[in-house]
Design a protein around this motif. Structure first.
Motif, PDB file in Angstrom:
ATOM      1  N   VAL A 116     -48.758  -0.277   0.306  1.00 39.69           N
ATOM      2  CA  VAL A 116     -47.532  -0.880   0.449  1.00 39.69           C
ATOM      3  C   VAL A 116     -47.551  -1.961  -0.612  1.00 39.69           C
ATOM      4  N   ILE A 117     -48.534  -2.785  -0.902  1.00 32.71           N
ATOM      5  CA  ILE A 117     -48.721  -3.942  -1.598  1.00 32.71           C
ATOM      6  C   ILE A 117     -48.667  -3.484  -2.862  1.00 32.71           C
ATOM      7  N   ILE A 118     -49.294  -2.322  -3.282  1.00 32.50           N
ATOM      8  CA  ILE A 118     -49.400  -1.978  -4.865  1.00 32.50           C
ATOM      9  C   ILE A 118     -47.897  -1.349  -5.095  1.00 32.50           C
ATOM     10  N   TYR A 119     -47.401  -0.634  -3.896  1.00 31.13           N
ATOM     11  CA  TYR A 119     -45.862  -0.309  -4.461  1.00 31.13           C
ATOM     12  C   TYR A 119     -45.141  -1.383  -4.638  1.00 31.13           C
ATOM     13  N   SER A 120     -45.154  -2.550  -3.747  1.00 27.23           N
ATOM     14  CA  SER A 120     -44.249  -3.767  -4.054  1.00 27.23           C
ATOM     15  C   SER A 120     -44.479  -4.397  -5.217  1.00 27.23           C
ATOM     16  N   ILE A 126     -55.557  -0.257   6.871  1.00 29.55           N
ATOM     17  CA  ILE A 126     -55.610  -0.989   5.810  1.00 29.55           C
ATOM     18  C   ILE A 126     -55.224  -0.171   4.619  1.00 29.55           C
ATOM     19  N   LEU A 127     -55.586   1.086   4.613  1.00 22.90           N
ATOM     20  CA  LEU A 127     -55.001   1.695   3.256  1.00 22.90           C
ATOM     21  C   LEU A 127     -53.555   1.507   3.129  1.00 22.90           C
ATOM     22  N   ILE A 128     -52.964   1.872   4.225  1.00 24.81           N
ATOM     23  CA  ILE A 128     -51.478   1.970   4.279  1.00 24.81           C
ATOM     24  C   ILE A 128     -50.894   0.430   3.739  1.00 24.81           C
ATOM     25  N   LEU A 154     -46.083   7.374   3.063  1.00 23.87           N
ATOM     26  CA  LEU A 154     -46.479   6.500   3.979  1.00 23.87           C
ATOM     27  C   LEU A 154     -46.546   6.653   5.529  1.00 23.87           C
ATOM     28  N   CYS A 155     -45.517   7.377   5.735  1.00 21.33           N
ATOM     29  CA  CYS A 155     -45.313   7.692   7.363  1.00 21.33           C
ATOM     30  C   CYS A 155     -46.248   9.060   7.695  1.00 21.33           C
ATOM     31  N   ILE A 156     -46.577   9.820   6.684  1.00 21.64           N
ATOM     32  CA  ILE A 156     -47.635  10.999   6.661  1.00 21.64           C
ATOM     33  C   ILE A 156     -48.969  10.426   6.894  1.00 21.64           C
TER      34      ILE A 156
END
Length: 189
Positions: free
Chosen positions: A8-12, A2-4, A34-36
């Protein structure tokens, strides 16, 4: 996970509002971050470490174990000794014995070191809840958990049936098979 998704939503949203965040360096940095996070999440989920209480019994914190079945399966002559009990002392002794072990989730293969194996099944006061433990090697246990979780939202109830099967390696000792034998023989028919 959920954190990821939130990141992603915030970055978008930020990259849509501020075009400078769409630059390749920033985009690659965020993708790397995000991969880490995903690798850390997968590692922690794949190699779960904890006590028997935190990994197995935590699924049954609202339930009470009311009966147990213990079986010894002999591989040489294909015979089995199966006994069940409702005796609180016997059940508490078995649970207390298993609670002492520290476990790490194990996803490899192992061989049986004996010509026999043990199966322990704990039944709770709820209809379809049980914990099945299989001991084929004194350093490893297989645990099958059957339970249902209920989620309440206003006037609605959702039920999630959980059926999990995991193998664990015992980190802080071995299972004393003589103890399991003595418990099995102490149960009256």
């Amino acid at each position: 996970m959920i954190l990821i998704s939130v990141i992603v939503i915030i970055y978008s949203i930020i990259s849509f509002k501020y075009p400078e965040f769409r630059m390749p360096k920033i985009r690659y940095t965020v993708a790397f971050f995000l991969c880490i996070l995903l690798a850390i999440h997968l590692y922690l989920d794949y190699f779960r470490i904890g006590s028997f209480n935190s990994l197995v019994l935590s699924n049954f914190h609202n339930s009470k174990i009311v009966s147990a079945m213990l079986a010894k399966n002999n591989d040489n002559d294909k015979s089995s000794i199966i006994k069940s009990t409702n005796d609180v002392k016997t059940i508490n002794d078995l649970v207390a014995y298993l609670k002492q072990f520290k476990l790490v989730q194990y996803n490899g293969k192992y061989t049986s070191t004996n010509n026999y194996s043990y199966d322990i099944v704990f039944y709770t006061n709820k209809k379809d809840e049980r914990i099945g433990i299989s001991v084929t090697n004194d350093k490893y246990i297989d645990v099958a958990v059957d339970t249902a979780k209920t989620y309440h939202l206003f006037f609605f109830n959702w039920y999630n049936n959980i059926n999990s099967y995991k193998s664990y390696k015992i980190v802080n000792g071995n299972i004393n098979l003589h103890f399991l034998d003595s418990v099995l023989h102490s149960i009256k028919d």
